[in-house]
Write a protein that holds these residues in place. Structure first.
Motif, PDB file in Angstrom:
ATOM      1  N   VAL B  34       0.858  -1.184   0.000  1.00  0.00           N
ATOM      2  CA  VAL B  34       0.000   0.000   0.000  1.00  0.00           C
ATOM      3  C   VAL B  34       0.892   1.231   0.000  1.00  0.00           C
ATOM      4  O   VAL B  34       1.830   1.328   0.805  1.00  0.00           O
ATOM      5  N   VAL B  36       0.908   5.344   0.268  1.00  0.00           N
ATOM      6  CA  VAL B  36       0.122   6.517   0.657  1.00  0.00           C
ATOM      7  C   VAL B  36       0.803   7.762   0.121  1.00  0.00           C
ATOM      8  O   VAL B  36       1.940   8.079   0.491  1.00  0.00           O
ATOM      9  N   VAL B 110      -2.596   4.512  10.818  1.00  0.00           N
ATOM     10  CA  VAL B 110      -1.885   3.272  10.515  1.00  0.00           C
ATOM     11  C   VAL B 110      -1.860   2.434  11.790  1.00  0.00           C
ATOM     12  O   VAL B 110      -1.449   2.922  12.847  1.00  0.00           O
ATOM     13  N   ARG B 112       0.109  -0.405  13.056  1.00  0.00           N
ATOM     14  CA  ARG B 112       1.327  -1.116  12.659  1.00  0.00           C
ATOM     15  C   ARG B 112       1.321  -2.573  13.123  1.00  0.00           C
ATOM     16  O   ARG B 112       1.994  -3.395  12.528  1.00  0.00           O
ATOM     17  N   LYS B 115      -1.167  -4.151  10.761  1.00  0.00           N
ATOM     18  CA  LYS B 115      -0.716  -3.832   9.398  1.00  0.00           C
ATOM     19  C   LYS B 115      -1.902  -3.426   8.516  1.00  0.00           C
ATOM     20  O   LYS B 115      -2.201  -4.048   7.477  1.00  0.00           O
ATOM     21  N   THR B 116      -2.581  -2.392   8.957  1.00  0.00           N
ATOM     22  CA  THR B 116      -3.676  -1.825   8.166  1.00  0.00           C
ATOM     23  C   THR B 116      -3.572  -0.302   8.140  1.00  0.00           C
ATOM     24  O   THR B 116      -3.049   0.315   9.076  1.00  0.00           O
ATOM     25  N   VAL B 117      -4.093   0.278   7.058  1.00  0.00           N
ATOM     26  CA  VAL B 117      -4.204   1.735   6.928  1.00  0.00           C
ATOM     27  C   VAL B 117      -5.684   2.070   6.979  1.00  0.00           C
ATOM     28  O   VAL B 117      -6.491   1.465   6.264  1.00  0.00           O
ATOM     29  N   TYR B 127      -1.925  -4.305   4.559  1.00  0.00           N
ATOM     30  CA  TYR B 127      -0.681  -4.294   3.776  1.00  0.00           C
ATOM     31  C   TYR B 127       0.311  -5.293   4.334  1.00  0.00           C
ATOM     32  O   TYR B 127       0.266  -5.641   5.514  1.00  0.00           O
ATOM     33  N   ARG B 129       3.619  -4.556   3.051  1.00  0.00           N
ATOM     34  CA  ARG B 129       4.581  -3.448   3.110  1.00  0.00           C
ATOM     35  C   ARG B 129       3.817  -2.147   2.868  1.00  0.00           C
ATOM     36  O   ARG B 129       2.975  -2.077   1.980  1.00  0.00           O
ATOM     37  N   LEU B 130       4.167  -1.142   3.662  1.00  0.00           N
ATOM     38  CA  LEU B 130       3.514   0.165   3.526  1.00  0.00           C
ATOM     39  C   LEU B 130       4.554   1.197   3.092  1.00  0.00           C
ATOM     40  O   LEU B 130       5.648   1.254   3.662  1.00  0.00           O
ATOM     41  N   LEU B 132       5.020   5.219   2.747  1.00  0.00           N
ATOM     42  CA  LEU B 132       4.451   6.528   3.065  1.00  0.00           C
ATOM     43  C   LEU B 132       5.250   7.597   2.331  1.00  0.00           C
ATOM     44  O   LEU B 132       6.462   7.728   2.520  1.00  0.00           O
ATOM     45  N   ILE B 313       7.623  -0.454   6.979  1.00  0.00           N
ATOM     46  CA  ILE B 313       7.196   0.828   6.415  1.00  0.00           C
ATOM     47  C   ILE B 313       8.382   1.500   5.738  1.00  0.00           C
ATOM     48  O   ILE B 313       9.492   1.539   6.279  1.00  0.00           O
TER      49      ILE B 313
END
Lengths: 232, 421
Positions: B34, B36, B110, B112, B115-117, B127, B129-130, B132, B313
């Protein structure tokens, strides 16, 4: 049949150009010498000239367009040569005035020379230094590859590494090319490596390209060349 | 024991051979990245991850704007060298050409651990991997008397889009002989030459349309990027028009009054007609919501741009504290390619290559008078470090300066293609 016709028309055109080029008499080679300086970044001319980024220009006057051995020409130039067209003074004059108007797909990054007398002076200089297409400096022995470039060409380029490295290039080089920043897509390895070596050792000057090239080792140049040669 | 283990390994190998594609057969689902923020860092990262993984990674890009307006070249629009519409770029190509799931929404939180936005709409996006890449926000109280609520009266115009249009309209509406003021930001901030290119472009506009107008530049910094080149350009092109108030003259002790349209410098009140306040900056809000910041920015590893707080992240561009690279669109684009290579390698087992970064910032002083500064960079344990650099020189020929400008136009088209096409 087609190639025979092309050959005949090439000979006819070459003969007529050689005998009737009033333009050639109007240039001053002494004035042309200074005008040639920017060309030197890519094109060698005179004794010992070899292909660099661009083809060597010995015997350019009346030479068949896009046909000198050992250089990978753009389709536009190669096709023109196949049609039997030659670099007579008129063709050179029109090309130098606006390269991309004359051959839209030329890889030459040069905007052109607006002043007609400047163009004639430059052509006169190229004739004085490099002779006509049938002159002695056109000897095939002169068409040799620079040893530094040959050494890099001998390395088997790591294509995936080259693709990764190419992402630094694509920040500025578009596939379709810009007005000043050319496309590198599909560039022959010899032309790519020759250009980058010149940037790396500073014989060709450009602040961004010199800085980019200085940190590229031979392995990196070979990888990039192998990758770009595969793109189309 | 040994026998059992060998027997087990033998069975496992046979199973693998029978299935043929053990990774895919074993994986619960395609790995999810994901991203952002759809600017130079985020759009580039999304495009390269999707392109290089060729369907092996599911890429979602979260960006509130449907059309992205670059911040860079916004100054050229102010000067009349670039059309506003040409600053805008659609995300359609990323969806159509690379299968990227483009979600036009605000990322507001987020989690962590999970592991969601979370999105402003209430949705939650998982996600593996995120990434930003939220750009900047402004530091509250950085300029006394100014807050984001005053941006209609005193625009910052330091994020692309409508703020830049507003500033252009205000400049066009200035009375003859009026005063344009800029409050320049303290370090570090997005696009180091940006405020000074803006001064050049506003001066160009005023010289053509309002030649008796004045420019007042209030600056808290002792010195700034390409200072000699800019000041030389202002002297040559806009003699007498630009006055810079540095910290020695009170440029660091100012207050603005948006209602009265005044700037107070070291106690002296100046009435101005336009006031462009570029406040102090920090990472975009989502970096704080994710809890990965230290001070105003999000510290990252120089080797792959991963957060020093959470290795799942990645932080790109202006929001990252990475070391020596300037906060610029070029830098964000460069960092995104390094990060994309690392992320694709980690999630698919493809080859990872060493980090290498570069940056060039072009600025326009006046018609056909372009300058540039740039460097190459590499990773180190202490952050990204510069290994080589260049800068335009005072006294270059007109041909060199015109070529530099044309080069910047080519770069603009190339980088926006590298992000969106």
């Amino acid at each position: 049949m087609r190639s025979a016709r092309a050959l005949i028309s090439a000979l006819v055109l070459a003969a007529s150009a050689a005998t009737s080029s009033p333009l050639l008499a109007e240039g001053d080679p002494a004035q042309g010498e200074a005008l040639y300086r920017p060309c030197r970044a890519c094109h060698m001319l005179g004794d010992g000239a070899v292909h660099r980024v661009g083809p060597h220009l010995n015997g350019i006057i009346d030479r068949v367009i896009g046909a000198v051995p050992g250089y990978d020409f753009s389709d536009d130039l190669a096709n023109a040569g196949a049609e039997g067209r030659v670099w007579d003074a008129d063709a050179l004059d029109r090309f130098l005035a606006a390269p991309r108007d004359y051959f839209p797909r030329t890889r030459m990054v040069f905007r052109g020379i607006r002043d007609e007398q400047d163009r004639l002076d430059l052509i006169a200089y190229m004739l004085a230094e490099g002779g006509r297409s049938d002159s002695a400096v056109m000897d095939a022995a002169n068409i040799a590859i620079d040893p530094e470039i040959a050494a890099i060409l001998a390395i088997a380029g790591d294509v995936p590494y080259g693709e990764y490295l190419s992402s630094e290039c694509t920040a500025c080089h578009r596939d379709s090319g810009g007005s000043d920043i050319p496309t590198i897509k599909g560039l022959a390895p010899s032309a790519f490596i020759a250009g980058m070596v010149d940037y790396r050792n500073g014989t060709r000057e450009h602040q961004v390209m010199n800085t980019v090239a200085r940190r590229l080792g031979d392995e990196e140049l070979a990888a990039l060349a192998a990758y770009f040669a595969r793109t189309e | 024991m040994t026998m059992n283990r060998r027997a087990f390994l033998g069975t496992s190998a046979a199973l693998t051979a029978a299935l043929g594609t053990p990774m895919i057969a074993r994986a619960q689902a395609t790995p999810r990245v994901v991203v952002v923020g759809g600017g130079s860092g985020g759009a580039t990262a999304a495009r390269y991850i999707a392109r290089d993984s060729a369907g092996a990674i599911d890429v979602t890009l979260i960006e509130p704007q449907r059309v992205y307006h670059t911040c860079y070249f916004g100054n050229l629009y102010l000067g009349g060298f670039f059309d506003y519409d040409d600053l805008g770029h659609s995300y359609d190509g990323l969806a159509a050409n690379y299968g990227i799931n483009v979600v036009h929404d605000w990322a507001v939180g987020v989690d962590r651990d999970a592991k969601t936005v979370s999105l402003a709409s209430g949705a939650s996006v998982p996600y593996d991997r995120l990434v930003l890449s939220p750009g900047i926000d402004f530091v509250d109280g950085s300029v006394q008397g100014w807050s984001v609520s005053a941006q209609g009266r005193m625009p910052h115009a330091y994020k692309g889009g409508t703020q830049v249009e507003l500033l252009r309209a205000q400049i066009a509406a200035m009375p003859q002989g009026g005063t344009f003021a800029m409050v320049a930001p303290p370090n570090p901030y997005r696009c180091p030459p940006g405020p000074y290119e803006r001064i050049s472009m506003v001066a160009h506009y005023l010289r053509e349309n309002n030649p008796t107008a004045k420019i007042l530049l209030v600056d808290p910094k002792e010195s700034f990027s390409k200072q000699g080149l800019f000041e030389d350009g202002w002297n040559r092109h806009y003699s007498g028009m630009v006055t810079r108030i540095g910290p020695d003259m009170g440029g660091n002790a100012i207050e603005v009054d948006p209602a009265a349209m005044t700037v107070t410098i070291d106690g002296v009140v100046e009435k101005v007609d336009v006031c462009n306040v570029i406040p102090g900056q920090r990472a975009g809000q989502i970096a704080f919501a994710a809890g990965i910041t230290d001070g105003n920015w999000a510290p990252v590893s120089a080797y792959d741009m991963s957060s020093k707080v959470d290795p799942n992240i990645t932080v790109l561009g202006d929001a990252a504290a990475q070391g020596a690279m300037p906060k610029s669109g070029f830098s964000a684009n460069s960092q995104a390619k390094v990060a994309a290579n690392a992320i694709v390698a980690a999630l698919t087992g493809s080859r990872a290559f060493p980090a290498r970064y570069s940056n060039t910032c072009w600025s326009l002083l006046d018609t056909d008078d372009g300058i540039k500064v740039g460097a190459t960079y590499e990773a180190s344990d202490t952050g990204i470090v510069s290994i080589d650099s260049f800068v335009s020189q005072i006294g270059e020929t007109a041909d060199v300066r015109a070529a530099t400008y044309r080069e910047s136009l080519d770069w603009y088209r190339a980088i926006t293609s590298d992000m969106f096409v």
